[in-house]
Design a protein around this motif. Structure first.
Motif, PDB file in Angstrom:
ATOM      1  N   CYS A 306     113.412  71.025 -13.345  1.00 20.09           N
ATOM      2  CA  CYS A 306     112.834  71.747 -12.207  1.00 20.09           C
ATOM      3  C   CYS A 306     111.318  71.624 -12.210  1.00 20.09           C
ATOM      4  O   CYS A 306     110.696  71.360 -13.250  1.00 20.09           O
ATOM      5  CB  CYS A 306     113.203  73.233 -12.269  1.00 20.09           C
ATOM      6  SG  CYS A 306     114.963  73.573 -12.118  1.00 20.09           S
ATOM      7  N   ALA A 311     110.317  77.088 -14.262  1.00 21.60           N
ATOM      8  CA  ALA A 311     111.500  77.487 -13.507  1.00 21.60           C
ATOM      9  C   ALA A 311     112.787  77.084 -14.223  1.00 21.60           C
ATOM     10  O   ALA A 311     113.828  77.736 -14.053  1.00 21.60           O
ATOM     11  CB  ALA A 311     111.459  76.857 -12.114  1.00 21.60           C
ATOM     12  N   THR A 353     119.823  77.554  -8.888  1.00 22.06           N
ATOM     13  CA  THR A 353     119.864  78.914  -8.324  1.00 22.06           C
ATOM     14  C   THR A 353     119.232  79.890  -9.305  1.00 22.06           C
ATOM     15  O   THR A 353     119.275  79.679 -10.529  1.00 22.06           O
ATOM     16  CB  THR A 353     121.307  79.348  -8.020  1.00 22.06           C
ATOM     17  OG1 THR A 353     122.087  79.281  -9.221  1.00 22.06           O
ATOM     18  CG2 THR A 353     121.933  78.451  -6.965  1.00 22.06           C
ATOM     19  N   ALA A 356     117.745  87.352  -8.433  1.00 22.28           N
ATOM     20  CA  ALA A 356     116.740  88.070  -7.638  1.00 22.28           C
ATOM     21  C   ALA A 356     115.601  88.529  -8.537  1.00 22.28           C
ATOM     22  O   ALA A 356     115.830  89.030  -9.641  1.00 22.28           O
ATOM     23  CB  ALA A 356     117.391  89.269  -6.943  1.00 22.28           C
ATOM     24  N   ASP A 358     113.294  86.480  -9.755  1.00 20.62           N
ATOM     25  CA  ASP A 358     112.777  85.404 -10.619  1.00 20.62           C
ATOM     26  C   ASP A 358     111.560  84.709 -10.031  1.00 20.62           C
ATOM     27  O   ASP A 358     110.876  83.937 -10.719  1.00 20.62           O
ATOM     28  CB  ASP A 358     113.873  84.349 -10.860  1.00 20.62           C
ATOM     29  CG  ASP A 358     114.896  84.811 -11.891  1.00 20.62           C
ATOM     30  OD1 ASP A 358     114.572  85.754 -12.641  1.00 20.62           O
ATOM     31  OD2 ASP A 358     115.995  84.221 -11.949  1.00 20.62           O
ATOM     32  N   ASN A 359     111.305  84.939  -8.742  1.00 25.08           N
ATOM     33  CA  ASN A 359     110.138  84.371  -8.056  1.00 25.08           C
ATOM     34  C   ASN A 359     110.195  82.849  -7.909  1.00 25.08           C
ATOM     35  O   ASN A 359     109.163  82.183  -7.809  1.00 25.08           O
ATOM     36  CB  ASN A 359     108.832  84.766  -8.759  1.00 25.08           C
ATOM     37  CG  ASN A 359     108.589  86.261  -8.712  1.00 25.08           C
ATOM     38  OD1 ASN A 359     108.849  86.898  -7.675  1.00 25.08           O
ATOM     39  ND2 ASN A 359     108.123  86.835  -9.813  1.00 25.08           N
ATOM     40  N   PHE A 360     111.396  82.289  -7.956  1.00 18.44           N
ATOM     41  CA  PHE A 360     111.569  80.860  -7.677  1.00 18.44           C
ATOM     42  C   PHE A 360     112.618  80.701  -6.592  1.00 18.44           C
ATOM     43  O   PHE A 360     113.508  81.548  -6.430  1.00 18.44           O
ATOM     44  CB  PHE A 360     112.000  80.099  -8.932  1.00 18.44           C
ATOM     45  CG  PHE A 360     110.963  80.107 -10.017  1.00 18.44           C
ATOM     46  CD1 PHE A 360     109.797  79.380  -9.879  1.00 18.44           C
ATOM     47  CD2 PHE A 360     111.151  80.855 -11.184  1.00 18.44           C
ATOM     48  CE1 PHE A 360     108.835  79.383 -10.878  1.00 18.44           C
ATOM     49  CE2 PHE A 360     110.202  80.861 -12.178  1.00 18.44           C
ATOM     50  CZ  PHE A 360     109.037  80.124 -12.032  1.00 18.44           C
ATOM     51  N   LYS A 361     112.542  79.622  -5.840  1.00 14.34           N
ATOM     52  CA  LYS A 361     113.445  79.384  -4.723  1.00 14.34           C
ATOM     53  C   LYS A 361     114.648  78.543  -5.144  1.00 14.34           C
ATOM     54  O   LYS A 361     114.503  77.554  -5.875  1.00 14.34           O
ATOM     55  CB  LYS A 361     112.705  78.658  -3.595  1.00 14.34           C
ATOM     56  CG  LYS A 361     111.626  79.481  -2.919  1.00 14.34           C
ATOM     57  CD  LYS A 361     110.993  78.697  -1.778  1.00 14.34           C
ATOM     58  CE  LYS A 361     109.930  79.535  -1.066  1.00 14.34           C
ATOM     59  NZ  LYS A 361     109.301  78.759   0.052  1.00 14.34           N
ATOM     60  N   ASN A 362     115.823  78.918  -4.644  1.00  6.92           N
ATOM     61  CA  ASN A 362     116.995  78.071  -4.824  1.00  6.92           C
ATOM     62  C   ASN A 362     116.784  76.737  -4.106  1.00  6.92           C
ATOM     63  O   ASN A 362     116.120  76.686  -3.061  1.00  6.92           O
ATOM     64  CB  ASN A 362     118.248  78.743  -4.261  1.00  6.92           C
ATOM     65  CG  ASN A 362     118.578  80.052  -4.966  1.00  6.92           C
ATOM     66  OD1 ASN A 362     118.087  80.315  -6.065  1.00  6.92           O
ATOM     67  ND2 ASN A 362     119.407  80.853  -4.341  1.00  6.92           N
ATOM     68  N   ASN A 363     117.369  75.680  -4.656  1.00 10.78           N
ATOM     69  CA  ASN A 363     117.199  74.370  -4.013  1.00 10.78           C
ATOM     70  C   ASN A 363     118.390  73.477  -4.340  1.00 10.78           C
ATOM     71  O   ASN A 363     118.997  73.596  -5.412  1.00 10.78           O
ATOM     72  CB  ASN A 363     115.904  73.697  -4.476  1.00 10.78           C
ATOM     73  CG  ASN A 363     115.552  72.482  -3.618  1.00 10.78           C
ATOM     74  OD1 ASN A 363     116.119  72.283  -2.543  1.00 10.78           O
ATOM     75  ND2 ASN A 363     114.630  71.668  -4.096  1.00 10.78           N
ATOM     76  N   CYS A 380     111.357  74.050  -6.904  1.00  7.41           N
ATOM     77  CA  CYS A 380     111.806  75.453  -6.824  1.00  7.41           C
ATOM     78  C   CYS A 380     110.653  76.420  -6.600  1.00  7.41           C
ATOM     79  O   CYS A 380     110.722  77.589  -7.001  1.00  7.41           O
ATOM     80  CB  CYS A 380     112.568  75.840  -8.082  1.00  7.41           C
ATOM     81  SG  CYS A 380     113.984  74.760  -8.414  1.00  7.41           S
ATOM     82  N   LYS A 381     109.587  75.956  -5.989  1.00  7.98           N
ATOM     83  CA  LYS A 381     108.446  76.850  -5.767  1.00  7.98           C
ATOM     84  C   LYS A 381     108.254  77.146  -4.306  1.00  7.98           C
ATOM     85  O   LYS A 381     108.803  76.466  -3.441  1.00  7.98           O
ATOM     86  CB  LYS A 381     107.170  76.224  -6.355  1.00  7.98           C
ATOM     87  CG  LYS A 381     106.802  74.872  -5.781  1.00  7.98           C
ATOM     88  CD  LYS A 381     105.585  74.307  -6.464  1.00  7.98           C
ATOM     89  CE  LYS A 381     105.227  72.927  -5.908  1.00  7.98           C
ATOM     90  NZ  LYS A 381     104.035  72.371  -6.535  1.00  7.98           N
TER      91      LYS A 381
END
Length: 381
Positions: A306, A311, A353, A356, A358-363, A380-381
């Motif tokens: 990642c 992440a 994934t 909630a 974690d401040n990273f985006k699912n991709n 994932c940012k």
């Protein structure tokens, strides 16, 4: 011992000669030590040759069972000298020891079989002690039987290989899994070690599709763990298994001589990525030709990570084939290390994934994997 395959079928064949020398009766730790040779005092018994020959032999037979040889397997001849106290190797096969006399006999028998058809593939593998001066010398198990001249138990590989080019077979493959160091005494003397066969001046050029892979560079050592196949033969097998495959216009996967040449160092790195040394092979290759041809997709290496790096430790990772979803989804819980998979060549959907907070985006991302490997980063940012 000559084991024949596909004897009733016409056409070109692949003929194999394998020599594994782990037991040296006249060297350190041997059963018939007559005297120690000062310049060779650390030279002793080896365990890797037995494991290496067995692993390669089993692959040869497996490829025959799967019918993936480009030229059907015709014969395998094996010479083995295990170190003292070894467990039986390939029980049930009548295998002779790798004395110099037996190596001479097996070489000419193998060459005669290869000489029957110009489209034959001739495959030679040696694993044992080796030294390099002007030429690469390979040691038979009776090296040191005559203390006054221990080198009477060795042969000059380079001239032997050049002599083999008089054979009709257009595809000779030589795999030499031996050290190429030189001793001070060797440098001080005018050392002559004869080949098994002298090269002919009327056949000065290499065979059309020739391939020679030496496990290490001149003056260097070859490596392997005790009682395990050498790193070199593991690398070669991984290439034959498909890590150097390319897909042709008929969607067949081909393992070619040029693929082994181009990728051998990468294969060594994949086999032992944490090595503290850089084992560098010597390579000589003629016109590329395929050795293995298969319909099914080979296995390749996939590495998933990642970005940003932090992440990865929080990401749940998934991998599913894009078309054949019935194969199921591979998954991994959050871990710090990159995710490394051995999966068949195909297109995959990769996902990351997070929980909630974690401040990273699912991709998710599609990636086409072809041999030898692919590295994929999920943003994932």
């Amino acid at each position: 011992m000559i084991q024949e395959f596909n004897a009733g079928e016409a056409g070109a064949k692949t003929h194999v000669l394998m020599i594994g020398v782990g037991g040296y009766p006249f060297l350190k730790g041997g059963t018939s030590v007559k005297q120690q040779f000062p310049e060779l005092e650390d030279l002793g018994q080896l365990t890797s040759p037995m494991a290496s020959v067995v692993s390669l032999y089993e692959k040869m037979v497996e490829y025959n069972t799967k019918n993936v040889w480009s030229k059907k397997l015709g014969s395998i001849e094996i010479l083995l000298s295990p170190p003292p106290g070894s467990a039986p190797v390939l029980p049930g096969l009548n295998i002779e020891n790798a004395s110099l006399a037996n190596i001479h006999k097996a070489y000419f028998s193998w060459k005669a079989r290869c000489d029957q058809d110009e489209d034959n593939v001739a495959l030679f593998y040696y694993c044992g002690h080796g030294f390099q001066k002007k030429y690469h010398f390979l040691l038979a198990d009776d090296f040191g039987a005559i203390p006054q001249n221990p080198w009477l138990g060795a042969f000059n590989f380079d001239d032997t290989r050049d002599a083999f080019y008089s054979c009709k077979a257009k595809t000779p493959i030589f795999l030499v899994d031996a050290c190429r160091q030189v001793t001070l005494r060797m440098l001080e003397s005018d050392l002559t070690v004869p080949p098994i066969e002298n090269p002919s001046l009327f056949n000065p050029e290499e065979s059309k599709n020739h391939l020679t892979l030496k496990a290490t560079a001149s003056g260097q050592s070859a490596y392997g763990k005790k009682n395990q196949p050498t790193y070199f033969v593991q690398a070669v097998i991984s290439g034959l298994d498909g890590l150097v495959a390319r897909q042709d216009e008929n969607d067949d996967w081909l393992i070619e001589t040029s693929g082994l040449c181009t990728n051998i160092h990468m294969l060594l790195e994949l086999i032992n990525s944490k090595q503290s040394f850089k084992q560098r092979c010597q390579i000589a290759c003629g016109v590329p030709t395929d050795i293995i041809k298969r319909k099914d997709a080979p296995i390749a290496w996939l590495e998933v990570s990642c970005t940003p790096d932090e992440a990865l430790a929080l990401a749940g990772l998934t991998c599913v084939e894009d078309i054949d979803v019935e194969t199921g989804t591979l998954s991994r819980i959050p871990m710090v290390d990159k995710w490394k998979l051995n999966v068949k060549a195909a297109t995959y959907k990769l996902g990351a994934t997070f929980q909630a907070g974690d401040n990273f985006k699912n991709n998710t991302k599609k990636a086409s994997l072809i041999p030898p490997f692919k590295k994929v980063k999920l943003v994932c940012k």
